[in-house]
Structures are given as structure tokens and as C-alpha cells.
Design an enzyme around this catalytic site. Structure first.
Site, PDB file in Angstrom:
ATOM      1  N   LYS A   1       8.385   1.814  -5.728  1.00  0.00           N
ATOM      2  CA  LYS A   1       7.718   2.569  -6.846  1.00  0.00           C
ATOM      3  C   LYS A   1       8.858   3.681  -7.007  1.00  0.00           C
ATOM      4  O   LYS A   1       9.100   4.197  -8.129  1.00  0.00           O
ATOM      5  CB  LYS A   1       6.512   3.351  -6.291  1.00  0.00           C
ATOM      6  CG  LYS A   1       5.385   2.451  -6.642  1.00  0.00           C
ATOM      7  CD  LYS A   1       4.093   2.945  -6.370  1.00  0.00           C
ATOM      8  CE  LYS A   1       3.814   2.555  -4.837  1.00  0.00           C
ATOM      9  NZ  LYS A   1       2.466   2.439  -4.401  1.00  0.00           N
TER      10      LYS A   1
ATOM     11  N   HIS B   1       9.422  11.909  -1.979  1.00  0.00           N
ATOM     12  CA  HIS B   1       8.149  11.309  -1.850  1.00  0.00           C
ATOM     13  C   HIS B   1       7.317  11.754  -0.544  1.00  0.00           C
ATOM     14  O   HIS B   1       8.053  11.645   0.389  1.00  0.00           O
ATOM     15  CB  HIS B   1       8.080   9.756  -1.781  1.00  0.00           C
ATOM     16  CG  HIS B   1       6.972   9.103  -1.575  1.00  0.00           C
ATOM     17  ND1 HIS B   1       6.045   8.924  -2.812  1.00  0.00           N
ATOM     18  CD2 HIS B   1       6.149   8.663  -0.630  1.00  0.00           C
ATOM     19  CE1 HIS B   1       4.838   8.312  -2.521  1.00  0.00           C
ATOM     20  NE2 HIS B   1       4.872   8.163  -1.183  1.00  0.00           N
TER      21      HIS B   1
ATOM     22  N   SER C   1       6.131  -1.099  -0.640  1.00  0.00           N
ATOM     23  CA  SER C   1       5.209  -0.600  -1.746  1.00  0.00           C
ATOM     24  C   SER C   1       5.778   0.775  -2.103  1.00  0.00           C
ATOM     25  O   SER C   1       5.990   0.905  -3.312  1.00  0.00           O
ATOM     26  CB  SER C   1       4.046  -0.427  -1.350  1.00  0.00           C
ATOM     27  OG  SER C   1       2.997   0.049  -2.136  1.00  0.00           O
TER      28      SER C   1
ATOM     29  N   ARG D   1      -4.650  -6.058  -1.075  1.00  0.00           N
ATOM     30  CA  ARG D   1      -4.495  -5.732   0.658  1.00  0.00           C
ATOM     31  C   ARG D   1      -5.616  -4.833   1.058  1.00  0.00           C
ATOM     32  O   ARG D   1      -6.093  -4.946   2.083  1.00  0.00           O
ATOM     33  CB  ARG D   1      -2.999  -4.926   0.832  1.00  0.00           C
ATOM     34  CG  ARG D   1      -2.044  -5.977   0.797  1.00  0.00           C
ATOM     35  CD  ARG D   1      -0.635  -4.950   0.634  1.00  0.00           C
ATOM     36  NE  ARG D   1      -0.503  -3.982   1.624  1.00  0.00           N
ATOM     37  CZ  ARG D   1       0.256  -2.820   1.622  1.00  0.00           C
ATOM     38  NH1 ARG D   1       0.592  -2.549   0.292  1.00  0.00           N
ATOM     39  NH2 ARG D   1      -0.121  -2.051   2.342  1.00  0.00           N
TER      40      ARG D   1
ATOM     41  N   ASP E   1       3.396  -4.510  -7.156  1.00  0.00           N
ATOM     42  CA  ASP E   1       2.602  -3.610  -6.033  1.00  0.00           C
ATOM     43  C   ASP E   1       1.227  -3.386  -6.431  1.00  0.00           C
ATOM     44  O   ASP E   1       0.389  -3.299  -5.524  1.00  0.00           O
ATOM     45  CB  ASP E   1       3.684  -2.376  -6.017  1.00  0.00           C
ATOM     46  CG  ASP E   1       2.902  -1.453  -5.049  1.00  0.00           C
ATOM     47  OD1 ASP E   1       2.693  -1.775  -3.808  1.00  0.00           O
ATOM     48  OD2 ASP E   1       2.505  -0.356  -5.471  1.00  0.00           O
TER      49      ASP E   1
HETATM   50  N1  URA Z   1       0.929   4.056  -0.265  1.00  0.00           N
HETATM   51  C1  URA Z   1       1.336   3.081  -0.970  1.00  0.00           C
HETATM   52  O1  URA Z   1       2.023   3.451  -2.437  1.00  0.00           O
HETATM   53  N2  URA Z   1       1.427   1.857  -0.663  1.00  0.00           N
HETATM   54  C2  URA Z   1       0.995   1.436   0.475  1.00  0.00           C
HETATM   55  O2  URA Z   1       1.224   0.182   0.704  1.00  0.00           O
HETATM   56  C3  URA Z   1       0.433   2.552   1.454  1.00  0.00           C
HETATM   57  C4  URA Z   1       0.368   3.845   0.898  1.00  0.00           C
END
Ligand code: URA
Ligand code: CA
Length: 434
Positions: free
Chosen positions: A187, A82, A183, A168, A161
Site C-alpha cells: 500500500k 506508516h 500487505s 485472510r 491486497d
Molecule cells: N494491516 C494491513 O494493512 N495488512 C495486514 O495484513 C495486517 C494489518
């Protein structure tokens, strides 16, 4: 259990239990806990932080809020990579066939998304015929056969999320390390990764502007991964200037092909070897990082990486002859050179300005509905530290519009030239291995 008590507990700096976090995320996902309470909680976390245990519980609660991809039918350890995102980040296109060539299974689930250029899937779709509309069975069959396949994001992954991130965004609670780390990690885990390699970018073109912030985020994610049984490693890399030369979809595919041939930009190649060696090591295909790196270099030199790319493209309907003849990729109608106004040394290339210029050409999506022009984009001819003569090209602009005035303006804003020699910034600041 009442949400108001959990908010108060966090506000007062106390640690929440696994059950409390699970309760909160479940009830928030199904709409029982309202946005205003979750906002207050996010703000309490922003000021009070979360312990390692809380971060791990939050991550897993979000993983469990939706579907989880089962990759157990694929042989071997599935390592996902990632990147926290940057400009012209071509690493996935290089790494997927490269690590597959040494036997690491790459089961990539990817998106399109918004940005300066398209996502990995958009980029790959610049190969004529290539498509990601395959079902799960075919996906698994292809990864077992070729060690690499890419499928579009499907299903209901980490809805908690999605909802929380949206909240947020409008409550000034995005830039909280525990919330960002959980977060991102949720994923990756929901997508089926056994192990994870993170490329945390730092600099003007990145989410984390300083090395210290990037390191804090990287450590937080590595800690979460290891806590929940997914071995995780991180590289902190520079995004003060774009990575490689190409910024654009088909242009980046060509750059990836060049890199797999051993003729790519040195920074892109180096970062891919660094990230790739972590992936190979975590997949237990090499006993050490040094050995992993040696295998990857060999795969480039003996053509195995390039062969794997061809197999991968062909298996998903793509015209693999683009690998030998990249002129078969979409081509822009117009080509312009951005000429240096003075002689000297390139002292800065503001990555996000370059990204905006690519977006203005049509290389990226401004809204979910925007169409992408796969052919257009930029190729940097000079990077930070390079010597330049007045009138020499700094950037080649590939456009389907004849009028590129606005793009030219952005590019001149991005480049700064100094009369004194300038040292190139380091590419990798740090690697976090445990
Ligand atoms: N990228 C994400 O996937 N989540 C966040 O909270 C910030 C950046
Ligand atoms: Ca690039």
C-alpha cells in the site's frame, strides 16, 4: 501454470518464483483463481513462511495489481510514514508539518476508516473549512509550494491486497508475518513513497502484542523495502498505554498544535522526533540522524513548524487561526472528571479499553456508515508511573451526551493503581536502520 501446483509447492516448503507469484496475484485479482484456492495458499504460507525474495515478489505483484500514484512531479525524495495503529496516535498530525518545515516533501494520501477515533483526514476536518477534496494537480502544486498536503484516498490502489486481506480475515491467516508485511508495504509503495518510515507498535493496544513479534514484523518490512529499492527504517514503540494524552479528533488536533509549540506530551514529542529524524535522514535533508533531530527541534523552537501547519491548513480551506486559538475547534457540551478511587501510582492503562471508551463517546466509527463526533473524546491526566491522590482526576471526559456511565465503567477497567511506585514503560524499544 496451474494454481493447484503452486499451492502444493508452497505446502511442501519450496520457494515460488517471481513469475509464479505474479501469475497467482494477477489471476486472483481478476477472479480467475477462486477464493478457495487462495485460502489454501494463504494457509500454506502461514505454516511454511516465505523467503525474502518471495515476500518482495508478493509485495510488488500486489502493487502492480492496481493504480500506482506518480509523485515524480514533486521535487525531492518522498518519504512516507506508516503506523501499525494504536490508540490516540497523533504522530501524523505533528510529523507532517514538522518534517515539511525542514524541507521534506510530505505528499500524504490518507483515509478515514474504522477505529477508536477517525483517521488523519477526520481529525484534520475538525479545523473549520479544511477539506481534502482536491485534484491530483492541485495536490502536487501544494506539496511543491508548501512541502505538505493531504489528499483523500482515491483510485484503485492494491486491489489484490484488499481482496486477500478480506479472505485472510475469515480464514485465520491474518497473523502471518510475510502476509502482513507485504500487505502494508504494497500500500505504501503504490501510494508513491520513495522511502518509508515504519512505526511498529507493541503492547495491549497494538496488533503485535510482544516486542519480539513487533521486531519480526519490522525487520520483515524493512527487508522488503530495501529489496524493492525503497529505503525503509522502523521504530518499535510502546502501545501498552495510549500515546500522549488526547484521544479524540479535535482533541488530538489541539494536542498536535501544542506539540508543535513545544508544549506537548513528552512521549508524543519524543516519538515524533525519532520518526521525524528517520524521515529527514531518508529524504537526504541531513547527513546523520543526530543532525536531523537538531533541525526538527529547531523548527519547533523557532516557530517554523507552527508556521508550516498554518500554511498547510489555509491552503486546503482551513481556518488557520485555530492554531493560535484552539477554542475555535469543535467543543463538547459536557465535561466530566474520572476521579481516582484510591491513592497510589498508576501501574497500567490498557490502551484498547481507552480506545473503546472514546468510541462509545462517538469519537470513532463502528461501521463505515457511522457518523463521527469530532468534538468528543478523552484527555488522560495520569499516565503509567504517575503518582495519584484519591479524588484526583485520572481522565477528563469530553462528551455531547449527559449520560457517560458506560464510558466511566470502561475507564475504571482500563486504569490500575498500585500502592507501590511503578516505573513508566520505555517509549521506544528498538530502531531498525537496515
Ligand atoms: N494491516 C494491513 O494493512 N495488512 C495486514 O495484513 C495486517 C494489518
Ligand atoms: Ca494522543
Amino acid at each position: 501454470m496451474r494454481m493447484v501446483d503452486l499451492i502444493e509447492k508452497k505446502r511442501n516448503g519450496r520457494e515460488l518464483s517471481k513469475d509464479e507469484i505474479k501469475f497467482m496475484i494477477e489471476k486472483y485479482t481478476n477472479g480467475v483463481i477462486p477464493d478457495y484456492q487462495m485460502s489454501a495458499f494463504a494457509m500454506a504460507v502461514y505454516f511454511q513462511d516465505m523467503t525474502t525474495n518471495e515476500r518482495a515478489h508478493l509485495t510488488m505483484a500486489m502493487v502492480e495489481s492496481g493504480d500506482q500514484i506518480d509523485l515524480s512531479a514533486i521535487d525531492g525524495i518522498k518519504v512516507d510514514k506508516h503506523s501499525t495503529g494504536g490508540v490516540g496516535d497523533t504522530t501524523t498530525l505533528v510529523l507532517a508539518p514538522l518534517v515539511a518545515a525542514v524541507g521534506v516533501p510530505v505528499a500524504k494520501m490518507s483515509g478515514r476508516g474504522l477505529g477508536h477515533t477517525g483517521g488523519t483526514i477526520d481529525k484534520l476536518e475538525s479545523v473549520p473549512g479544511f477539506h481534502v477534496e482536491i485534484d491530483n494537480e492541485e495536490f502536487i502544486r501544494l506539496v511543491n509550494a508548501n512541502k505538505v498536503a493531504v489528499i483523500g484516498q482515491s483510485g484503485n490502489l492494491t486491489p489484490a491486497d484488499k481482496k486477500l486481506y478480506g479472505l485472510r480475515d475469515v480464514t485465520a491467516t491474518v497473523d502471518s508475518i510475510p502476509l502482513i508485511a507485504s500487505s502494508i508495504m504494497s500500500k505504501k509503495i503504490a501510494a508513491g513513497a520513495d522511502a518509508i518510515v515504519l512505526d511498529v507498535k507493541t503492547g495491549a493496544g497494538a496488533f503485535m502484542k510482544t516486542v519480539e513479534e513487533a521486531e519480526e514484523l519490522a525487520k520483515a518490512m524493512v527487508e522488503i523495502g530495501n529489496q524493492v529499492g525503497r529505503q525503509t527504517m522502523a521504530v518499535i514503540s510502546d502501545m501498552s498505554q495510549p500515546l500522549g494524552y488526547a484521544v479524540g479528533n479535535a482533541l488530538e488536533v489541539k494536542e498536535a498544535i501544542d506539540t508543535l509549540k513545544g508544549n506537548g506530551p513528552k512521549d508524543l514529542e519524543e516519538l515524533c522526533l525519532a520518526l521525524g529524524s528517520h524521515m529527514v535522514y531518508l529524504a537526504k535533508k541531513a547527513p546523520t540522524h543526530e543532525e536531523a533531530r537538531k533541525q526538527l527541534k529547531e523548527a519547533i523552537e523557532n516557530g517554523k513548524a507552527l508556521e508550516t501547519l498554518k500554511l498547510f491548513l489555509k491552503a486546503q480551506g482551513g481556518d488557520a487561526s485555530v492554531v493560535d486559538d484552539p477554542s475555535k475547534l469543535p467543543q463538547a457540551r459536557f465535561k466530566f472528571e474520572l476521579e481516582a478511587k484510591e491513592s497510589g501510582y498508576v501501574s497500567g492503562i490498557i490502551a484498547n479499553e481507552i480506545g473503546t471508551a472514546a468510541m462509545l463517546l462517538g469519537a470513532g466509527r463502528a461501521t463505515k456508515e457511522s457518523e463521527i463526533d469530532l468534538a468528543v473524546g478523552l484527555v488522560l491526566r495520569k499516565k503509567v508511573g504517575d503518582k495519584v491522590q484519591q479524588g484526583e482526576s485520572l481522565v477528563t471526559i469530553y462528551s455531547n451526551k449527559e449520560d457517560v456511565q458506560e464510558v466511566v465503567g470502561k475507564l475504571y477497567e482500563a486504569y490500575s493503581i498500585s500502592s507501590q511506585p511503578v516505573e513508566a514503560p520505555p517509549l521506544i524499544y528498538k530502531e531498525i536502520k537496515e
